[in-house]
Design a protein around this motif. Structure first.
Motif, PDB file in Angstrom:
ATOM      1  N   ALA A  58      33.215   3.985  22.346  1.00  0.00           N
ATOM      2  CA  ALA A  58      33.757   4.336  23.656  1.00  0.00           C
ATOM      3  C   ALA A  58      34.411   5.708  23.570  1.00  0.00           C
ATOM      4  CB  ALA A  58      34.775   3.288  24.115  1.00  0.00           C
ATOM      5  N   ALA A  59      34.171   6.503  24.597  1.00  0.00           N
ATOM      6  CA  ALA A  59      34.735   7.859  24.652  1.00  0.00           C
ATOM      7  C   ALA A  59      36.094   7.827  25.336  1.00  0.00           C
ATOM      8  CB  ALA A  59      33.790   8.793  25.386  1.00  0.00           C
ATOM      9  N   LEU A  60      37.033   8.595  24.819  1.00  0.00           N
ATOM     10  CA  LEU A  60      38.373   8.660  25.392  1.00  0.00           C
ATOM     11  C   LEU A  60      38.373   9.642  26.557  1.00  0.00           C
ATOM     12  CD1 LEU A  60      41.434   8.021  25.216  1.00  0.00           C
ATOM     13  CD2 LEU A  60      41.638   9.914  23.589  1.00  0.00           C
ATOM     14  N   LEU A  61      38.796   9.109  27.726  1.00  0.00           N
ATOM     15  CA  LEU A  61      38.846   9.969  28.909  1.00  0.00           C
ATOM     16  C   LEU A  61      40.265  10.467  29.162  1.00  0.00           C
ATOM     17  CD1 LEU A  61      36.538   7.859  31.251  1.00  0.00           C
ATOM     18  CD2 LEU A  61      35.912   9.829  29.858  1.00  0.00           C
ATOM     19  N   THR A  62      41.225   9.501  29.203  1.00  0.00           N
ATOM     20  CA  THR A  62      42.615   9.856  29.482  1.00  0.00           C
ATOM     21  C   THR A  62      43.526   9.013  28.600  1.00  0.00           C
ATOM     22  OG1 THR A  62      41.948  10.143  31.796  1.00  0.00           O
ATOM     23  CG2 THR A  62      44.321  10.150  31.330  1.00  0.00           C
ATOM     24  N   LEU A  63      44.650   9.592  28.212  1.00  0.00           N
ATOM     25  CA  LEU A  63      45.633   8.874  27.398  1.00  0.00           C
ATOM     26  C   LEU A  63      46.971   8.887  28.133  1.00  0.00           C
ATOM     27  CD1 LEU A  63      45.968   7.470  24.579  1.00  0.00           C
ATOM     28  CD2 LEU A  63      46.952   9.631  23.797  1.00  0.00           C
ATOM     29  N   PHE A  64      47.527   7.674  28.376  1.00  0.00           N
ATOM     30  CA  PHE A  64      48.807   7.555  29.067  1.00  0.00           C
ATOM     31  C   PHE A  64      49.885   7.320  28.003  1.00  0.00           C
ATOM     32  CE2 PHE A  64      45.435   5.897  31.845  1.00  0.00           C
ATOM     33  CZ  PHE A  64      45.547   6.782  32.907  1.00  0.00           C
ATOM     34  N   GLU A  65      50.793   8.275  27.875  1.00  0.00           N
ATOM     35  CA  GLU A  65      51.779   8.216  26.791  1.00  0.00           C
ATOM     36  C   GLU A  65      53.176   7.837  27.284  1.00  0.00           C
ATOM     37  OE1 GLU A  65      51.438  11.694  24.052  1.00  0.00           O
ATOM     38  OE2 GLU A  65      50.014  12.421  25.565  1.00  0.00           O
ATOM     39  N   GLU A  66      53.387   7.716  28.628  1.00  0.00           N
ATOM     40  CA  GLU A  66      54.743   7.543  29.155  1.00  0.00           C
ATOM     41  C   GLU A  66      55.292   6.141  28.906  1.00  0.00           C
ATOM     42  OE1 GLU A  66      52.196   8.726  30.860  1.00  0.00           O
ATOM     43  OE2 GLU A  66      52.735  10.852  31.022  1.00  0.00           O
ATOM     44  N   GLY A  67      54.452   5.134  28.871  1.00  0.00           N
ATOM     45  CA  GLY A  67      54.902   3.750  28.747  1.00  0.00           C
ATOM     46  C   GLY A  67      55.383   3.402  27.362  1.00  0.00           C
ATOM     47  N   MET A  83      35.933  10.227  20.361  1.00  0.00           N
ATOM     48  CA  MET A  83      35.136   9.010  20.274  1.00  0.00           C
ATOM     49  C   MET A  83      35.885   7.989  19.425  1.00  0.00           C
ATOM     50  SD  MET A  83      32.343   7.738  21.438  1.00  0.00           S
ATOM     51  CE  MET A  83      31.315   9.146  21.860  1.00  0.00           C
ATOM     52  N   GLY A  84      36.062   6.755  19.958  1.00  0.00           N
ATOM     53  CA  GLY A  84      36.716   5.669  19.241  1.00  0.00           C
ATOM     54  C   GLY A  84      35.916   4.378  19.386  1.00  0.00           C
ATOM     55  N   THR A  85      36.564   3.266  19.087  1.00  0.00           N
ATOM     56  CA  THR A  85      35.866   1.982  19.108  1.00  0.00           C
ATOM     57  C   THR A  85      36.704   0.938  19.852  1.00  0.00           C
ATOM     58  OG1 THR A  85      34.998   2.529  16.924  1.00  0.00           O
ATOM     59  CG2 THR A  85      34.714   0.261  17.668  1.00  0.00           C
ATOM     60  N   ILE A  86      36.032   0.223  20.763  1.00  0.00           N
ATOM     61  CA  ILE A  86      36.678  -0.939  21.379  1.00  0.00           C
ATOM     62  C   ILE A  86      36.546  -2.075  20.380  1.00  0.00           C
ATOM     63  CG2 ILE A  86      36.596  -2.583  23.296  1.00  0.00           C
ATOM     64  CD1 ILE A  86      35.377  -0.289  24.973  1.00  0.00           C
ATOM     65  N   SER A  87      37.686  -2.634  19.955  1.00  0.00           N
ATOM     66  CA  SER A  87      37.676  -3.622  18.873  1.00  0.00           C
ATOM     67  C   SER A  87      38.351  -4.919  19.316  1.00  0.00           C
ATOM     68  CB  SER A  87      38.399  -3.058  17.650  1.00  0.00           C
ATOM     69  OG  SER A  87      37.822  -1.846  17.236  1.00  0.00           O
ATOM     70  N   GLN A  88      37.912  -6.018  18.649  1.00  0.00           N
ATOM     71  CA  GLN A  88      38.471  -7.342  18.885  1.00  0.00           C
ATOM     72  C   GLN A  88      39.483  -7.646  17.794  1.00  0.00           C
ATOM     73  OE1 GLN A  88      37.533  -9.696  21.379  1.00  0.00           O
ATOM     74  NE2 GLN A  88      39.234 -10.917  20.630  1.00  0.00           N
ATOM     75  N   GLU A 130      42.260   5.338  29.006  1.00  0.00           N
ATOM     76  CA  GLU A 130      41.111   5.091  29.878  1.00  0.00           C
ATOM     77  C   GLU A 130      39.896   5.540  29.100  1.00  0.00           C
ATOM     78  OE1 GLU A 130      39.395   6.138  34.313  1.00  0.00           O
ATOM     79  OE2 GLU A 130      40.930   7.409  33.440  1.00  0.00           O
ATOM     80  N   VAL A 131      38.953   4.604  28.867  1.00  0.00           N
ATOM     81  CA  VAL A 131      37.806   4.900  28.013  1.00  0.00           C
ATOM     82  C   VAL A 131      36.529   4.573  28.752  1.00  0.00           C
ATOM     83  CG1 VAL A 131      39.126   4.470  25.913  1.00  0.00           C
ATOM     84  CG2 VAL A 131      37.812   2.614  26.932  1.00  0.00           C
ATOM     85  N   GLU A 132      35.462   5.115  28.221  1.00  0.00           N
ATOM     86  CA  GLU A 132      34.139   4.852  28.790  1.00  0.00           C
ATOM     87  C   GLU A 132      33.207   4.432  27.672  1.00  0.00           C
ATOM     88  OE1 GLU A 132      31.180   7.132  31.882  1.00  0.00           O
ATOM     89  OE2 GLU A 132      32.108   8.302  30.293  1.00  0.00           O
ATOM     90  N   GLU A 133      32.558   3.285  27.829  1.00  0.00           N
ATOM     91  CA  GLU A 133      31.653   2.798  26.787  1.00  0.00           C
ATOM     92  C   GLU A 133      30.530   3.815  26.579  1.00  0.00           C
ATOM     93  OE1 GLU A 133      30.219  -1.119  27.467  1.00  0.00           O
ATOM     94  OE2 GLU A 133      32.223  -1.973  27.729  1.00  0.00           O
ATOM     95  N   ALA A 134      30.145   3.973  25.310  1.00  0.00           N
ATOM     96  CA  ALA A 134      29.107   4.969  24.959  1.00  0.00           C
ATOM     97  C   ALA A 134      28.137   4.356  23.954  1.00  0.00           C
ATOM     98  CB  ALA A 134      29.757   6.228  24.401  1.00  0.00           C
ATOM     99  N   PRO A 135      27.273   3.460  24.388  1.00  0.00           N
ATOM    100  CA  PRO A 135      26.322   2.837  23.457  1.00  0.00           C
ATOM    101  C   PRO A 135      25.302   3.865  22.958  1.00  0.00           C
ATOM    102  CG  PRO A 135      25.787   2.241  25.706  1.00  0.00           C
ATOM    103  CD  PRO A 135      27.075   3.016  25.781  1.00  0.00           C
TER     104      PRO A 135
END
Length: 770
Positions: free
Chosen positions: A95-104, A68-73, A110-115
Motif C-alpha cells: 500500500a502506498a502512503l498518501l497522507t500521514l496524520f501526526e496530531e493525534g 511504500m509500506g505494507t498493510i499487515s495483520q 491514509e493509504v492506497e492499496e498497490a497490488p
C-alpha cells in the motif's frame, strides 16, 4: 482494478521492512506506536507498517518515511518489562502512503492499496526465471551450507514463480533497504531482476569473504605454528642451558627499534639479528655475529649533534686558545659563516701543515670546542695496513671495524670533528696502500657512502669535519693532497713565543706542578733568554719543557728549603736550567773571500748555513764535504758550470779551472743537509773564491740557480727570514718570484733588515760583493 483508499493506524519501523506474506515479530517502545497497535487491536487488527529512511530519528515526518509500506495483520501482542510491547504481524498487501496524520495520540495514515500489476509472461519465460533464481539459490547454498538448512531447501521445492519470488524476498536475510527496494517493485519481472541481482551480489561478497578468511586463517595458522615451534625451541634451549641467545636477540631487537637509521640499514641489521637468534649460543659463528650486531647497533647512523653557529662565540674561543695563527682562525670562521648562511654547507677537509710543536693538534681541539662538536683523534703515523682504515671482513678471526668507523662509534654522532694526525707519515706495503684507502674517506663526492669492510653497510661521512695535520706536505701523496685544503702553520717568532709562554705555557705548567703565580714568577728578560738560548725550534714544545723543568726544581725548593716564593730572573736562570744550550752563529765581523751565508729550512724551523769554498792547485776537480744530499750536490755542479761560463767577464781565463781544484764545504759535517735553495749561495762563494773578491759578511741569501744564472723561487721563506734575523744579518737576498710570500711576513720579522729581490746572478753579485 479498482483502487481503494483506506485510513488506518500506522507504525513507523526502524531498520525493518515487512513484505506481503512475511510473518515477523518486533518490539515497539515509542508511545505513538504503542497507541497505534492498541487502537488496531480494538478494531480489525489491521495496521499500516512503513519503514523510516533514517532509523535514528525519534519522531519522523512524512518526508522521513518511504512511500511504500505494507498493510499487515496483527497476530500476537505481548507486553514486555520496561513498557515494551512485542508484536507478531503478517504482511498482507502492498500500500502506498498518501497522507500521514501526526496530531493525534498515534500516527494515522491514509493509504492506497498497490497490488503487483499484471504482465503477459509466457510459461516458458516463467520457467526460465524460476530456474535462474533456483540456480543462484543453489550456488549460494553450496557456498554457505548452513543457509540450506535454514531456508534455501524450502525455497527450491516451490514451482510457482510468483510464490518463489515472494518467499525468496521474505526468507532471505536481506538488509531492510534491499527489502524496501523489492517492496517498491510494481511488476514481477522487476522483482525478479532485483532478487537475481542481489543474489549474485551476495554470492560475490561471500566468495570475497571466503578468500579473505582463507588468507587470514593461513596467516593465523602460520603464526600459531611459528609460536609453537619457538616455544618448543625455547624449552629445548632451557633444558640445554643455552637460552641466552634468544634473550640477547630480543634485547637487540629492542635496541634496533630505538636506533636512528634509515630503512635499508635497519633491514640489514634485522636480518643479522634473526640469523643470530637461530644459532646455537656457544658456537664460534654466534660469537662473531654477536660482536658484529653490538658494533652496528652502537654506530650513530643518523644521530647528529647541533653545531654552534655563533661566529662571535667561535672567534672568542679561537682567540682565547691560540696566539697568532691568523690564517687558520680566518678559515674556520669563513666555514662557520658559510654554514650559517646556507644552513648546510659541505664540511671542508683542512690540512694543517707546519713544524712540530706549532699547535696543529690543539687547533683542532679548539675548533671542536668553538663549533660545539664531538672531538675524536686518529693517529696515522706509521700505519701501513689498509685494513686499519677500511676494517677487516667480519669472517676473519679478530675482525674489527676500521679506525674511521671506530672513531665515529666513539664520538656517538654522525657529525663529529675528526682529527687525522700525522697524515704525511702513512706508508704502504704488501697489505695495501693506506693513502689510497684515505682517498675515499677524504673525497666529498665519495664519502657519502663510505664502505667499511667490517660493517658492510654504507657509512655517511659527509657530516664529518675532517682536519688533518702534517709536518711536510711534500711527502703526502699528490691525489690525497689534492682532496685537502692546505693551511700553512709557520714557525713562531721570538715575540710570539714570548706571548704564548706568558699567556698559556706558564699557567699550564704551574697548575700541572701544583704551584701558583704567587709562588713562582718569571721576569720578561728571563723568559726571553729561555726562548733565545735554551730552545731552538719552530714551535713551543721544548719551551714548555724548559718551563716545566724550572717548575719542578722550584717545587723541590719549596719543600726542602721551605721557600715561600721563587722569582726567575736572567741572573739565576743558569741555576735552574744549567748552561746555555743554544748559541747562534752571528754574522761574521769581517768580509771574506769564498765565505757566504745561506739560509735553510729544517723541520724545526729556519737556520743559516755558512758555505765555504777554497781554491787549490789541481786538475779541475770539485770536492764537496759536509753531508750534502743529492739535490744539493746537483746545485753545486750547476753553480760551478755557471761560474765557468761567466768567468771571462771577471778576468778569469778558461785554463784556470784545468789547473785548480775547488773544495766546497758546509760546516757541521755530521748534520745531513739537502734542498733546492742553496744554488745562488754556492755560486756566489765559488765566484768569490775564483775571482778573489770579498763577500759582504752581513748579507744572507737563498734561492736556486739555473745554468744561465736565473734565480728560482724557494719555500719556507718565513723560517729562513727568521733565521737571518737571529743571526743579525742586515741584508737578505730573496728570489724576485717570492715577492708575494714576503708580503705576508710580518714587519716584526723583517724589521731592521734590508730585503733585496733578485732575478739573476748578476743582481746577487752586485749586492753581495764588497
Amino acid at each position: 482494478m479498482e483502487d481503494k483508499k483506506i485510513t488506518m493506524p500506522a507504525v513507523a519501523l526502524r531498520g525493518l521492512t515487512i513484505l506481503p506474506g512475511m510473518v515477523q515479530h518486533f518490539d515497539i517502545s515509542r508511545e505513538k506506536s504503542i497507541r497505534a497497535i492498541e487502537t488496531a487491536m480494538m478494531g480489525n487488527q489491521k495496521v499500516y507498517l512503513v519503514t523510516q529512511r533514517h532509523p535514528e530519528q525519534e519522531t519522523p515526518a512524512v518526508a522521513d518515511l518511504y512511500q511504500m509500506g505494507t498493510i499487515s495483520q496483527i497476530k500476537q501482542l505481548v507486553k514486555m518489562p520496561g513498557g515494551i510491547i512485542r508484536v507478531m504481524v503478517e504482511g498482507e498487501k502492498r500500500a502506498a502512503l498518501l497522507t500521514l496524520f501526526e496530531e493525534g495520540p498515534y500516527l494515522e495514515a491514509e493509504v492506497e492499496e498497490a497490488p503487483m500489476q499484471e504482465e503477459q509472461l509466457t510459461d516458458t519465460v516463467k520457467e526460465a526465471m524460476s530456474r535462474i533464481v533456483k540456480e543462484k539459490l543453489e550456488e549460494f547454498g553450496n557456498a554457505n551450507p548452513k543457509a540450506v538448512k535454514d531456508f534455501i531447501g524450502s525455497l527450491l521445492v516451490i514451482t510457482d514463480l510468483e510464490q518463489l519470488l515472494t518467499q525468496t524476498a521474505n526468507e532471505f536475510p536481506w538488509d531492510f533497504a534491499v527489502k524496501q527496494e523489492m517492496l517498491e517493485c510494481d511488476y514481477w519481472s522487476h522483482l525478479y531482476d532485483r532478487i537475481v541481482y542481489y543474489l549474485m551480489r551476495e554470492l560475490e561478497i561471500l566468495m570475497i569473504k571466503r578468500d579473505y578468511q582463507g588468507k587470514v586463517k593461513e596467516h593465523i595458522d602460520k603464526n600459531q605454528r611459528d609460536y609453537i615451534l619457538r616455544e618448543e625451541l625455547k624449552v629445548i634451549r632451557e633444558e640445554l642451558g643455552d637460552d641466552s641467545g634468544t634473550e640477547d636477540a630480543d634485547g637487540y631487537m629492542e635496541q634496533l627499534e630505538k636506533l636512528s637509521a634509515d630503512k635499508e640499514t635497519k633491514e640489514k641489521i634485522k636480518k643479522e639479528i634473526q640469523r643470530f637468534k637461530g644459532m646455537p649460543g656457544g658456537s664460534q659463528e654466534a660469537n662473531v655475529l654477536r660482536t658484529y650486531i653490538e658494533t652496528v647497533l652502537e654506530m650513530p647512523w643518523k644521530k647528529v649533534s647541533r653545531d654552534n653557529q655563533d661566529i662571535i662565540h667561535a672567534k672568542e674561543i679561537l682567540e682565547e686558545d691560540h696566539y697568532g695563527l691568523e690564517k687558520v682562525k680566518d678559515r674556520v670562521l669563513e666555514f662557520l659563516a658559510v654554514r650559517a648562511l646556507t644552513k648546510k654547507g659541505t664540511s671542508p677537509i683542512l690540512c694543517l701543515v707546519g713544524p712540530p710543536g706549532t699547535g696543529k693538534t690543539s687547533i683542532a681541539r679548539s675548533v671542536a670546542r668553538a663549533l660545539g662538536k664531538k672531538y675524536v683523534r686518529i693517529s696515522l703515523g706509521g700505519i701501513h695496513d689498509e685494513a686499519e682504515i677500511r676494517g677487516h671482513r667480519k669472517t676473519y678471526v679478530g675482525a674489527m671495524p676500521g679506525r674511521i668507523a671506530d672513531a665515529m662509534r666513539q664520538a656517538g654522532v654522525a657529525n663529529p670533528l675528526m682529527l687525522l694526525d700525522e697524515i704525511d707519515k702513512v706508508s704502504a706495503d704488501y697489505r695495501g696502500d693506506v693513502s689510497s684507502a684515505l682517498l675515499e674517506v677524504l673525497d666529498g663526492e665519495q664519502n657519502v657512502k663510505f664502505r667499511d669492510h667490517y660493517l658492510e653497510i654504507p657509512l655517511d661521512l659527509s657530516g664529518v669535519l675532517f682536519i688533518a695535520t702534517a709536518n711536510n706536505a711534500s711527502t703526502i701523496p699528490r691525489p690525497l693532497l689534492d682532496r685537502m685544503e692546505v693551511i700553512e702553520v709557520s714557525s713562531y717568532t721570538e715575540n710570539e713565543k714570548f706571548h704564548i709562554a706568558k699567556k698559556y705555557l706558564i699557567p699550564k705548567q704551574l697548575e700541572r706542578n701544583g704551584l701558583t703565580e704567587e709562588m713562582l714568577s718569571f721576569s720578561d728578560k728571563a723568559l726571553e733568554k729561555i726562548i733565545h738560548n735554551y730552545t731552538r725550534e719552530a714551535g713551543v714544545r721544548n719551551l714548555e719543557r724548559r718551563i716545566g723543568e724550572i717548575c719542578r726544581k722550584a717545587a723541590r725548593e719549596f719543600l726542602e728549603k721551605k721557600k715561600k716564593t721563587v722569582h726567575i730572573t736572567e741572573g739565576n736562570l743558569q741555576k735552574y736550567l744549567g748552561k746555555e744550550k743554544i748559541t747562534f752563529e752571528n754574522a761574521n765581523e769581517e768580509d771574506e773571500v769564498g765565505i757566504v751565508r745561506g739560509l735553510a729550512w729544517t723541520s724545526v724551523g729556519g737556520d743559516t748555513l755558512q758555505i765555504e769554498v777554497n781554491v787549490m792547485p789541481g786538475d779541475g776537480k770539485l770536492q764537496m764535504t759536509g753531508q750534502m744530499g743529492d739535490v744539493m750536490k746537483e746545485s753545486a755542479q750547476i753553480a760551478l758550470t755557471y761560474v765557468r761560463s761567466v768567468a771571462d767577464r771577471y778576468g778569469v781565463e778558461n785554463r784556470y779551472f784545468k789547473e785548480h781544484d775547488l773544495h766546497l764545504h758546509i760546516p757541521e759535517g755530521a748534520v745531513p743537509k739537502d734542498g733546492p735553495s742553496a744554488g745562488i749561495t754556492m755560486a756566489t762563494a765559488m765566484l768569490s773564491a775564483v775571482t778573489g773578491k770579498k763577500v759582504c759578511a752581513s748579507v744572507a741569501m737563498t734561492g736556486e740557480i739555473t745554468l744561465r744564472g736565473r734565480v728560482l723561487p724557494i719555500g719556507g721563506l718565513k723560517e729562513k727570514t727568521l733565521a737571518a734575523r737571529m743571526a743579525h744579518m742586515k741584508k737578505v737576498l730573496v728570489p724576485d718570484k717570492n715577492r708575494p710570500d714576503m708580503a705576508e711576513i710580518s714587519k716584526e720579522i723583517t724589521k731592521g733588515m734590508e730585503i733585496v729581490f733578485v732575478k739573476t746572478m748578476d743582481d746577487v753579485v752586485r749586492e753581495a760583493f764588497v
